[in-house]
Design a protein around this motif. Structure first.
Motif, PDB file in Angstrom:
ATOM      1  N   THR A  51      28.378  40.047  36.752  1.00 50.59           N
ATOM      2  CA  THR A  51      28.189  40.078  37.982  1.00 50.59           C
ATOM      3  C   THR A  51      28.781  38.322  37.970  1.00 50.59           C
ATOM      4  OG1 THR A  51      28.084  41.825  38.432  1.00 50.59           O
ATOM      5  CG2 THR A  51      28.303  40.507  40.400  1.00 50.59           C
ATOM      6  N   VAL A  55      33.295  37.119  39.091  1.00 50.88           N
ATOM      7  CA  VAL A  55      32.763  35.767  39.942  1.00 50.88           C
ATOM      8  C   VAL A  55      33.707  34.605  39.815  1.00 50.88           C
ATOM      9  CG1 VAL A  55      31.761  35.403  41.833  1.00 50.88           C
ATOM     10  CG2 VAL A  55      31.552  37.670  41.543  1.00 50.88           C
ATOM     11  N   SER A  58      37.261  35.439  38.414  1.00 54.13           N
ATOM     12  CA  SER A  58      38.584  35.711  39.693  1.00 54.13           C
ATOM     13  C   SER A  58      38.211  34.689  40.406  1.00 54.13           C
ATOM     14  CB  SER A  58      37.031  37.061  40.929  1.00 54.13           C
ATOM     15  OG  SER A  58      37.992  37.790  41.722  1.00 54.13           O
ATOM     16  N   CYS A 109      40.371  38.984  45.500  1.00 56.36           N
ATOM     17  CA  CYS A 109      38.530  39.716  45.066  1.00 56.36           C
ATOM     18  C   CYS A 109      38.496  38.287  44.956  1.00 56.36           C
ATOM     19  CB  CYS A 109      38.858  40.528  43.452  1.00 56.36           C
ATOM     20  SG  CYS A 109      39.597  41.691  44.107  1.00 56.36           S
ATOM     21  N   THR A 116      35.622  41.777  50.854  1.00 53.54           N
ATOM     22  CA  THR A 116      35.224  40.942  49.682  1.00 53.54           C
ATOM     23  C   THR A 116      33.504  41.617  49.344  1.00 53.54           C
ATOM     24  OG1 THR A 116      36.642  38.887  50.000  1.00 53.54           O
ATOM     25  CG2 THR A 116      34.143  38.739  48.513  1.00 53.54           C
ATOM     26  N   TRP A 120      32.850  43.806  45.871  1.00 45.34           N
ATOM     27  CA  TRP A 120      31.940  43.125  45.092  1.00 45.34           C
ATOM     28  C   TRP A 120      30.407  44.290  44.917  1.00 45.34           C
ATOM     29  CZ3 TRP A 120      32.859  40.703  41.203  1.00 45.34           C
ATOM     30  CH2 TRP A 120      34.163  39.835  40.933  1.00 45.34           C
ATOM     31  N   THR A 156      35.396  50.999  44.453  1.00 45.24           N
ATOM     32  CA  THR A 156      36.252  48.995  44.255  1.00 45.24           C
ATOM     33  C   THR A 156      37.642  49.047  44.265  1.00 45.24           C
ATOM     34  OG1 THR A 156      33.831  49.133  42.694  1.00 45.24           O
ATOM     35  CG2 THR A 156      35.888  47.405  42.448  1.00 45.24           C
TER      36      THR A 156
END
Length: 335
Positions: A51, A55, A58, A109, A116, A120, A156
């Motif tokens: 993740t 992030v 992204s 994203c 947001t 996530w 998602t």
């Protein structure tokens, strides 16, 4: 030499005693708990790393997209400046994305707007269950992991692409709601099989028949119609309550104390988090009481609901996994 022979014999006796000890119910319970403890942190740690990496990727993607498309990268619009189909909560004032192409939706994203946290939180759950699939060795548990991965993946996708267009938003969120009913259905099928596996096969089939009718009705209504929040919450609560009946009956009639502990612990936790998610979502807590604009980007009812539902899915999976594992170790594997 005699001492050496005696030592060997003692070692063999110790290993034999350990083998006998491993076959006791107390050790089976301990082994199950060890499996739970050892697998979960491994999957969780891997999911956290993935993740964080995504992030970062992204965020970089959004900065690149924003620099190349400055007129299509507004992410902090007031509700009066966006179309009606983008608004589903009257207490959310700002943080809306403008209508943007699919690439913009995906790249955004990595920015901070009012979707947001929704994106996530369930993407984290999607990654967790995708990783858990690798570690789940029970056949029925793996099936539940797949359905949970599908549910969280659809959620998602729906929240990521809500700014793409009205039709996409409409049908993806209908699919999102229907997917919750599909997940409840998969859990109820496992519960019926685990509960009735030592009883009449006809009782299992009757239970599954009624669960199928209730679940398909929920899927049809949630996926095919535009229903208010209170109605969709009530439908899902009814489906969850109906699916819990075999679990409650198992607790009441089983002589197995370990099964009783699994049921009372995980049914309570799953019900608590799922009910909490439904309550905060349907009552629009806390943004309704804190004032408009206070929870636009973080901490609103939809954010809290996502976290609570994710926890409910996790506890439902853990409970069913341990139940199936215990039955297999008793020599009663599910077909």
């Amino acid at each position: 030499q005699l001492d050496w022979i005696n030592k060997k014999m003692v070692d063999k006796l110790i290993r034999l005693e350990e083998a006998i000890f491993l076959m006791t119910p107390k050790t089976k319970k301990l082994h199950s708990e060890l499996l739970k403890i050892s697998a979960t942190p491994r999957v969780l740690f891997l999911t956290i790393l993935q993740t964080i990496a995504l992030v970062v990727v992204s965020r970089i993607s959004w900065l690149i997209y924003k620099s190349k498309n400055p007129t299509q990268s507004q992410i902090n619009l007031h509700k009066d400046d966006v179309e009606e189909w983008m608004k589903d909560n009257p207490h959310i004032e700002g943080g809306f994305r403008q209508e943007m192409p699919l690439a913009g939706c995906i790249c955004s994203c990595g920015s901070l707007h009012n979707e947001t946290v929704n994106i996530w939180s369930h993407f984290f759950g999607f990654l967790y269950f995708a990783n858990a699939f690798v570690f789940a060795r029970r056949r029925h548990a793996r099936w539940q992991v797949l359905v949970a991965t599908y549910l969280l993946g659809i959620s998602t996708l729906a929240h990521s692409t809500v700014a793409y267009g009205p039709l996409t938003s409409k049908y993806l969120f209908r699919l999102d709601r229907a997917s919750i009913a599909i997940y409840f259905y998969s859990i109820s099928l496992f519960v019926a099989k685990a509960h009735f596996h030592h009883e009449s096969r006809s009782l299992e089939l009757v239970c599954k028949f009624f669960q199928t009718i209730v679940s398909f009705a929920a899927v049809f209504v949630l996926g095919g119609l535009s229903v208010p929040v209170w109605a969709s919450t009530s439908i899902l609560a009814t489906q969850m309550a109906f699916g819990s009946l075999p679990v409650i009956r198992e607790y009441l009639i089983t002589p197995d104390e370990y099964i009783k502990k699994i049921v009372i612990k995980y049914l309570a936790l799953c019900s608590l988090f799922a009910t909490g998610g439904g309550v905060v979502f349907s009552t629009r807590f806390p943004e309704r009481f804190l004032g408009k604009g206070k929870c636009d980007k973080c901490g609103n009812s939809h954010n809290l609901m996502h976290v609570l539902v994710g926890m409910a899915i996790f506890f439902a999976y853990r409970g069913s996994y341990l139940w199936e594992l215990h039955l297999q170790r008793q020599g009663k594997p599910l077909a």
